[in-house]
Design an enzyme around this catalytic site. Structure first.
Site, short mmCIF file in Angstrom:
data_model
loop_
_atom_site.label_atom_id
_atom_site.label_comp_id
_atom_site.label_asym_id
_atom_site.label_seq_id
_atom_site.Cartn_x
_atom_site.Cartn_y
_atom_site.Cartn_z
N GLU A 242 51.09 64.53 84.39
CA GLU A 242 50.91 63.15 84.85
C GLU A 242 49.74 63.09 85.83
O GLU A 242 49.72 63.81 86.82
CB GLU A 242 52.20 62.70 85.56
CG GLU A 242 52.08 61.31 86.16
CD GLU A 242 52.91 61.16 87.43
OE1 GLU A 242 54.10 61.54 87.44
OE2 GLU A 242 52.37 60.63 88.42
N SER B 193 50.11 56.87 87.83
CA SER B 193 51.22 55.92 87.67
C SER B 193 50.63 54.53 87.84
O SER B 193 49.70 54.35 88.63
CB SER B 193 52.28 56.08 88.75
OG SER B 193 52.95 57.28 88.59
N ARG C 110 44.25 66.18 90.53
CA ARG C 110 44.91 66.48 89.25
C ARG C 110 43.97 66.21 88.08
O ARG C 110 43.94 66.96 87.12
CB ARG C 110 46.18 65.65 89.08
CG ARG C 110 47.33 66.18 89.90
CD ARG C 110 48.63 65.62 89.36
NE ARG C 110 49.69 65.83 90.31
CZ ARG C 110 50.91 65.34 90.17
NH1 ARG C 110 51.19 64.58 89.13
NH2 ARG C 110 51.83 65.59 91.07
N ARG D 133 51.77 62.89 101.35
CA ARG D 133 53.13 63.06 100.82
C ARG D 133 53.76 64.30 101.45
O ARG D 133 53.21 65.41 101.32
CB ARG D 133 53.12 63.25 99.30
CG ARG D 133 52.43 62.14 98.52
CD ARG D 133 53.29 60.89 98.39
NE ARG D 133 52.51 59.80 97.84
CZ ARG D 133 52.58 59.36 96.58
NH1 ARG D 133 53.42 59.94 95.74
NH2 ARG D 133 51.84 58.36 96.17
N ARG E 253 51.17 71.46 91.18
CA ARG E 253 50.72 70.07 90.98
C ARG E 253 50.73 69.25 92.26
O ARG E 253 50.18 68.17 92.31
CB ARG E 253 51.64 69.33 89.98
CG ARG E 253 51.83 69.96 88.66
CD ARG E 253 52.60 69.06 87.71
NE ARG E 253 53.87 68.57 88.23
CZ ARG E 253 54.96 69.30 88.39
NH1 ARG E 253 54.95 70.58 88.10
NH2 ARG E 253 56.07 68.76 88.85
N HIS E 254 51.44 69.74 93.29
CA HIS E 254 51.67 68.90 94.47
C HIS E 254 50.88 69.36 95.69
O HIS E 254 50.81 70.54 95.99
CB HIS E 254 53.16 68.89 94.81
CG HIS E 254 53.97 68.13 93.83
ND1 HIS E 254 54.69 68.75 92.84
CD2 HIS E 254 54.13 66.82 93.64
CE1 HIS E 254 55.28 67.83 92.09
NE2 HIS E 254 54.95 66.64 92.55
N GLU F 184 55.77 66.47 100.59
CA GLU F 184 56.45 67.10 99.45
C GLU F 184 57.28 68.27 99.95
O GLU F 184 56.82 69.06 100.77
CB GLU F 184 55.43 67.60 98.42
CG GLU F 184 54.55 66.52 97.80
CD GLU F 184 55.27 65.63 96.81
OE1 GLU F 184 56.46 65.92 96.52
OE2 GLU F 184 54.67 64.65 96.35
P1 AMO Z 1 52.38 57.94 92.36
O1 AMO Z 1 53.25 58.26 93.48
O2 AMO Z 1 52.87 58.31 90.99
O3 AMO Z 1 52.08 56.37 92.30
O4 AMO Z 1 50.95 58.59 92.57
C1 AMO Z 1 49.86 58.29 91.73
C2 AMO Z 1 49.14 59.56 91.30
O5 AMO Z 1 48.74 60.29 92.45
C3 AMO Z 1 48.82 61.67 92.22
N1 AMO Z 1 49.78 62.30 93.13
C4 AMO Z 1 49.64 63.52 93.67
N2 AMO Z 1 48.68 64.46 93.54
C5 AMO Z 1 48.82 65.63 94.21
N3 AMO Z 1 49.87 65.89 95.03
C6 AMO Z 1 50.85 64.98 95.20
N4 AMO Z 1 51.87 65.26 96.02
C7 AMO Z 1 50.78 63.74 94.51
N5 AMO Z 1 51.56 62.65 94.44
C8 AMO Z 1 50.94 61.79 93.62
C9 AMO Z 1 49.28 61.84 90.80
C10 AMO Z 1 50.00 60.55 90.53
O6 AMO Z 1 50.04 60.22 89.16
N6 AMO Z 1 51.26 53.36 94.20
C11 AMO Z 1 51.49 54.14 92.99
C12 AMO Z 1 50.37 53.95 92.01
C13 AMO Z 1 50.33 52.55 91.43
O7 AMO Z 1 51.34 52.14 90.82
O8 AMO Z 1 49.28 51.90 91.54
C14 AMO Z 1 51.64 55.62 93.35
O9 AMO Z 1 51.29 56.04 94.42
O10 AMO Z 1 48.12 61.99 89.98
#
Ligand code: AMO
Length: 449
Positions: free
Chosen positions: A363, A366, A414, A215, A223-224, A217
């Site tokens: 969170e 998802s 996380r 990502r 958290r990211h 970001e």
């Molecule tokens: P989403 O984008 O919410 O959903 O990501 C799912 C989970 O991945 C973790 N996460 C991260 N952890 C650390 N840094 C980040 N930048 C980051 N982005 C996401 C979180 C988050 O809840 N395809 C969907 C999932 C699905 O519906 O099956 C998805 O990627 O814990």
């Protein structure tokens, strides 16, 4: 034959050969105590010059923390006053007879036990700081989380898949994709295995993947990450998103039991409190949560498409107090804000059969039910201004028979951070990448070659 530190417990009176790193050195007059660390734990070695040959005596004078040594010695029971019940090998010690140096180490730039090391220094020296008890424990626990995830799903008829990380289209939408310029086609690094796990439902019905997600970001937060590990699954033949939520919590219970059984001493280092996980984890719709927040705090965010971090935190505390649960699901996020694959609720198509799982106010997952009907999926793409032509390959899976299905993605780092109540996710990430860092802090331009 080599003996591991913890095996000395069963070898009192016997001669053993140990190999490991000097974890600590204590001088008591001429006697030197070495805590020797190997993959299994730590054992105390006593170096008495009179018991050693001359070469070993010289080496005993020089060995310092992180030197790698081989020690031949005799296992003795410790005297009553020297016993340490807190330590797995606290009832024994090894009297050294011979000491060989396998590798020297430079003087350490920091004390591994120092609690005040700042995050940047901790991360700059990760190859060293990861050796500290505290951080070895984090990543040992993390490894067992992954094992628990795999073990549980293997018993539930899931097949593990390896999803590609070079992809053609952004599965999660949004701007946070890394472009890959090398290939003839436009490509990016995968934000998640979303398309591939869905395609594989058509093949295996139930699949899971453990893999890196990327990502781009824009913000450095607690958290990211720019690269994280996704624990993903996808399952066919569901009734709705609740089947997925129930499976997730059964999986979580299995993981927590597995951790208790395998890494209890590592958990103890972090003063771990087992999360509250009731038989039925509470769930509320996004609008119900927003209504509740308005009633209880006066903050009116009823038309917002998501919860703010502070609202997630508030809800985490509420769930703990009212439902005696460290987990709470929030369901029914708006269709306009969820990715195009998300299934709308038949009763109110403005909202989706999707969920987030909050754990201790953050969170971690998802998920939801997905569009499985080809025409509905194409329509959903169009509604979001996407061109179905760009998703032709993915769409094949739906053209040729896809059952009602759903799944979730869980962020490993996380989850680890929340379990151990670590504030910044980077401490629960083996080698974190963010805007300012790939291993070492990115140097200011004047230092670049
Ligand atoms: P989403 O984008 O919410 O959903 O990501 C799912 C989970 O991945 C973790 N996460 C991260 N952890 C650390 N840094 C980040 N930048 C980051 N982005 C996401 C979180 C988050 O809840 N395809 C969907 C999932 C699905 O519906 O099956 C998805 O990627 O814990």
């Amino acid at each position: 034959m080599r003996t591991l530190s913890v095996e000395t417990n069963n070898k009192i009176g016997q001669e053993v050969t140990l190999k490991g790193w000097v974890n600590a050195r204590r001088n008591m007059g001429k006697i030197v105590f070495l805590d020797l660390r190997d993959r299994a734990g730590i054992v105390q070695v006593v170096g008495v010059p009179a018991e050693l040959d001359e070469a070993s005596q010289e080496k005993l004078k020089t060995v310092r923390p992180e030197w790698v040594v081989e020690i031949r010695g005799v296992v003795n029971a410790r005297g009553a006053k020297q016993q340490n019940p807190e330590m797995p090998t606290g009832m024994v010690e090894v009297l050294a007879k011979e000491l060989k140096v396998l590798a020297e180490a430079e003087p350490l730039p920091l004390d591994l036990e120092d609690e005040k090391i700042g995050m940047d220094v901790h991360l700059d020296y990760l190859p060293l700081t990861l050796r500290a008890d505290k951080y070895r424990a984090v990543f040992k626990i993390q490894a067992e989380i992954v094992r628990g995830f795999r073990d549980y799903l293997n018993t539930q008829g899931f097949t593990e898949i390896q999803a590609p990380k070079i992809v053609a289209a952004a599965a999660e939408g949004g701007a946070d994709v890394f472009e890959v310029s090398y290939l003839k086609n436009k490509a990016t690094l995968a934000q998640s295995p979303q398309f591939y796990k869905q395609i594989m439902v058509g093949v295996f019905e139930r699949v899971f993947a453990v893999g890196n997600c990327f990502r781009a970001e824009q913000h450095a937060t607690t958290r990211h990450l720019n690269e994280f590990t996704g624990l993903d699954l996808e399952m066919g033949m569901i009734t709705d998103h609740h089947d997925v939520m129930d499976l997730e919590m059964a999986m979580m219970r299995h993981i927590l039991n597995h951790l208790d059984a395998t890494v209890s001493s590592e958990l103890k280092i972090w003063k771990y409190a087992r999360p509250l996980l009731p038989e039925k984890v509470p769930f509320m719709t996004l609008r119900e949560v927003q209504q509740l927040i308005k009633e209880k705090t006066g903050v009116d965010h009823i038309s917002e498409p998501d919860l703010e971090p502070s609202e997630e935190k508030w809800l985490g505390e509420y769930a703990k107090t009212i439902f005696n649960s460290d987990f709470i699901f929030v369901t029914h996020y708006p269709t306009s804000k969820r990715p195009m694959y998300t299934y709308p609720d038949e009763k109110n198509p403005e909202f989706t059969k999707s969920f987030d799982l909050l754990f201790r106010g953050i969170e971690i997952t998802s998920g939801g039910q997905r569009h499985n009907d080809y025409n509905a999926l194409v329509k959903s793409m169009e509604n979001k201004g996407l061109n179905p032509e760009d998703f032709k390959f993915y769409l094949e899976a739906f053209k040729y028979g896809m059952p009602p299905e759903g799944g979730f993605g869980l962020g490993l780092e996380r989850l680890t951070a929340r379990l151990l109540e670590i504030d910044n996710v980077k401490y629960a990430t083996l080698f974190p990448r963010d805007l300012n860092r790939i291993d070492l802090q990115i140097s200011p331009p004047e230092y670049k070659q």
